[in-house]
Design a protein around this motif. Structure first.
Motif, short mmCIF file in Angstrom:
data_model
loop_
_atom_site.label_atom_id
_atom_site.label_comp_id
_atom_site.label_asym_id
_atom_site.label_seq_id
_atom_site.Cartn_x
_atom_site.Cartn_y
_atom_site.Cartn_z
N LYS A 6 0.82 -1.21 0.00
CA LYS A 6 0.00 0.00 0.00
C LYS A 6 0.86 1.26 0.00
O LYS A 6 0.48 2.28 -0.56
CB LYS A 6 -0.93 0.01 1.21
CG LYS A 6 -2.11 -0.96 1.07
CD LYS A 6 -3.12 -0.77 2.18
CE LYS A 6 -4.33 -1.66 1.98
NZ LYS A 6 -5.32 -1.47 3.07
N LEU A 7 2.02 1.20 0.62
CA LEU A 7 2.87 2.38 0.64
C LEU A 7 3.33 2.76 -0.75
O LEU A 7 3.62 3.93 -1.02
CB LEU A 7 4.10 2.12 1.53
CG LEU A 7 3.84 2.10 3.04
CD1 LEU A 7 5.08 1.64 3.77
CD2 LEU A 7 3.42 3.49 3.52
N ALA A 8 3.39 1.80 -1.65
CA ALA A 8 3.85 2.07 -3.00
C ALA A 8 2.74 2.56 -3.91
O ALA A 8 2.98 2.93 -5.04
CB ALA A 8 4.48 0.82 -3.61
N LYS A 91 11.65 4.03 1.97
CA LYS A 91 10.88 2.95 1.37
C LYS A 91 10.82 3.20 -0.14
O LYS A 91 10.26 4.20 -0.58
CB LYS A 91 9.47 2.87 1.97
CG LYS A 91 9.44 2.50 3.44
CD LYS A 91 8.01 2.39 3.93
CE LYS A 91 7.96 1.88 5.37
NZ LYS A 91 8.57 2.83 6.33
N ILE A 92 11.41 2.31 -0.90
CA ILE A 92 11.45 2.44 -2.35
C ILE A 92 10.45 1.45 -2.95
O ILE A 92 10.49 0.25 -2.63
CB ILE A 92 12.85 2.15 -2.91
CG1 ILE A 92 13.91 2.96 -2.16
CG2 ILE A 92 12.89 2.44 -4.40
CD1 ILE A 92 13.75 4.44 -2.28
N TYR A 126 5.70 3.33 -12.70
CA TYR A 126 6.30 4.39 -11.90
C TYR A 126 7.05 3.81 -10.70
O TYR A 126 6.87 2.65 -10.33
CB TYR A 126 5.23 5.37 -11.38
CG TYR A 126 4.15 4.77 -10.51
CD1 TYR A 126 4.40 4.45 -9.17
CD2 TYR A 126 2.88 4.53 -11.01
CE1 TYR A 126 3.41 3.91 -8.37
CE2 TYR A 126 1.88 4.00 -10.21
CZ TYR A 126 2.16 3.70 -8.89
OH TYR A 126 1.17 3.15 -8.10
N ALA A 127 7.89 4.67 -10.12
CA ALA A 127 8.60 4.36 -8.88
C ALA A 127 8.15 5.34 -7.81
O ALA A 127 7.71 6.47 -8.11
CB ALA A 127 10.11 4.44 -9.08
N THR A 128 8.23 4.93 -6.56
CA THR A 128 7.87 5.80 -5.44
C THR A 128 8.99 5.79 -4.40
O THR A 128 9.67 4.77 -4.21
CB THR A 128 6.56 5.36 -4.77
OG1 THR A 128 6.66 3.98 -4.39
CG2 THR A 128 5.38 5.56 -5.70
N ILE A 129 9.16 6.94 -3.75
CA ILE A 129 10.10 7.08 -2.64
C ILE A 129 9.30 7.61 -1.46
O ILE A 129 8.75 8.71 -1.51
CB ILE A 129 11.24 8.05 -2.99
CG1 ILE A 129 11.96 7.58 -4.26
CG2 ILE A 129 12.21 8.17 -1.83
CD1 ILE A 129 12.93 8.61 -4.80
#
Length: 387
Positions: A6-8, A91-92, A126-129
């Motif tokens: 979920k964080l991503a 968190k990646i 996509y990527a998330t940080i």
């Protein structure tokens, strides 16, 4: 779905993916995980349509026809992959999802012959940080303007309208849900988006996005800016979701400058098994169906729309009544009004299977001198499978 997954996922998309209740873990250790999620839906639909032969001529005569289809509903079928790791308090994450239609053969093939023309629509890559300061999303994802309008739709897993004015009865892709008759579509865009931490239920998202063009040779000296503010609160029996969003950009060529702007918002209230959902939008110089059209329409083009829905859930049953309307004003085309009335029943068979029965009536009207351009009635019966 695991917390790390979920964080991503940005706020709103989680609603779509979490309909599966649990993603499937492909790999997991102390620091990283890979999960996958999937949606498959199919409907039998029957439509009865009356449409003017010429939408600008009330004396052109009415074309009536009936059509049976086996097709996908509002959401395309998709498979998604989620990647998560944690390094030095960061968190990646990343998500790649691939969306497809079942209806990849033409109903009318003409001289083209038989065969399929399957296309994979990459709507998310996509990527998330994530950190204590919030989240940064880098890549392709749905836009922010009108995003929560569509993701809060009570009929997200349903069928929706199939206006022949849009070419949807024989269309080879999705039905339209309430797109064009209540809200515009937040088309996936290349973007750099920041999301704040959650502050007592409030969360702000601000995105810099690849701009849209007025024409092939137009100039865009600044990117597209979109934003969204959401508020979520719930206890044991009450839940509240409120949201506002906006978009602005400009594009110019040798003929004219087009300044495109829009705002949208909505509120969903849930009490025990009842829910009331209402949303609306206004846009200028944007597409009337997909607010992120490739070519921006003339600045005189204005659209206003709203969607009102009520639902009741009892055990495995959910009943929805929905009405959406969009009005379009333009100097270049006839002013139009689209509205869609829906009655739907969702039966949750188990965590992975939902059955759907739905009725839609869509009407399209032109200027007063023209009157009704189209009336389309659709009955749809389908199933949605999620993992």
């Amino acid at each position: 779905m695991k917390a790390c997954t979920k964080l991503a996922l940005p706020l709103g998309l989680t609603l779509m993916v979490s309909t599966a209740n649990a993603a499937i873990t492909l790999y997991e250790d102390q620091n990283q995980s890979v999960t996958t999620d999937l949606l498959v839906n199919v409907f039998y639909s029957y439509s009865s349509n009356d449409k003017l032969a010429d939408a600008t001529d009330p004396d052109s005569g009415v074309i009536s026809r009936e059509q049976s289809r086996v097709r996908i509903g509002f959401l395309p079928n998709y498979i998604g992959f989620n990647y998560n790791t944690e390094v030095n308090d960061l968190k990646i994450g990343a998500r790649a999802s691939f969306w497809v239609t079942l209806n990849d053969t033409d109903l009318y093939r003409g001289a083209e012959g038989l065969g399929t023309r399957s296309g994979i629509d990459v709507r998310q890559f996509y990527a998330t940080i994530d950190a204590s300061w919030g989240q940064l999303l880098l890549g392709k994802d749905f836009g922010l303007f009108s995003r929560s309008n569509i993701l809060s739709d009570e009929l997200l897993l349903g069928h929706g309208q199939t206006s022949d004015y849009y070419g949807l009865i024989d269309g080879g892709n999705v039905s339209f849900g309430n797109i064009g008759s209540g809200y515009t579509y937040p088309f996936p865009k290349a973007q750099i988006t920041y999301r704040s931490p959650d502050f007592s239920g409030f969360q702000l998202a601000v995105g810099v996005m690849d701009p849209n063009k007025r024409s092939a040779n137009s100039s865009e000296d600044s990117p597209r800016f979109e934003s969204e503010l959401t508020y979520n609160w719930k206890n044991d029996s009450v839940n509240v979701k409120a949201y506002v969003s906006g978009v602005t950009q400009s594009s110019k060529d040798s003929h004219a400058d087009t300044n495109s702007n829009g705002y949208a918002g909505g509120l969903r209230l849930g009490l025990a098994g009842f829910a009331l959902n209402a949303s609306g939008f206004h846009s200028k110089g944007l597409g009337t169906v997909a607010g992120l059209d490739t070519i921006i329409v003339d600045e005189t083009n204005k659209s206003d729309g709203y969607l009102v829905q009520g639902s009741y859930t009892l055990d495995s049953e959910r009943f929805v009544v929905s009405y959406g309307k969009t009005e379009v004003e333009s100097m270049k085309v006839t002013n139009l009004t689209y509205d869609n009335l829906t009655f739907a029943w969702f039966h949750t068979f188990n965590a992975n299977l939902t059955l759907v029965a739905e009725y839609n009536r869509t009407e399209v009207e032109g200027a007063a001198a023209i009157g009704r351009i189209e009336k389309n009635d659709v009955v749809a019966l389908g199933a949605v499978v999620t993992f």
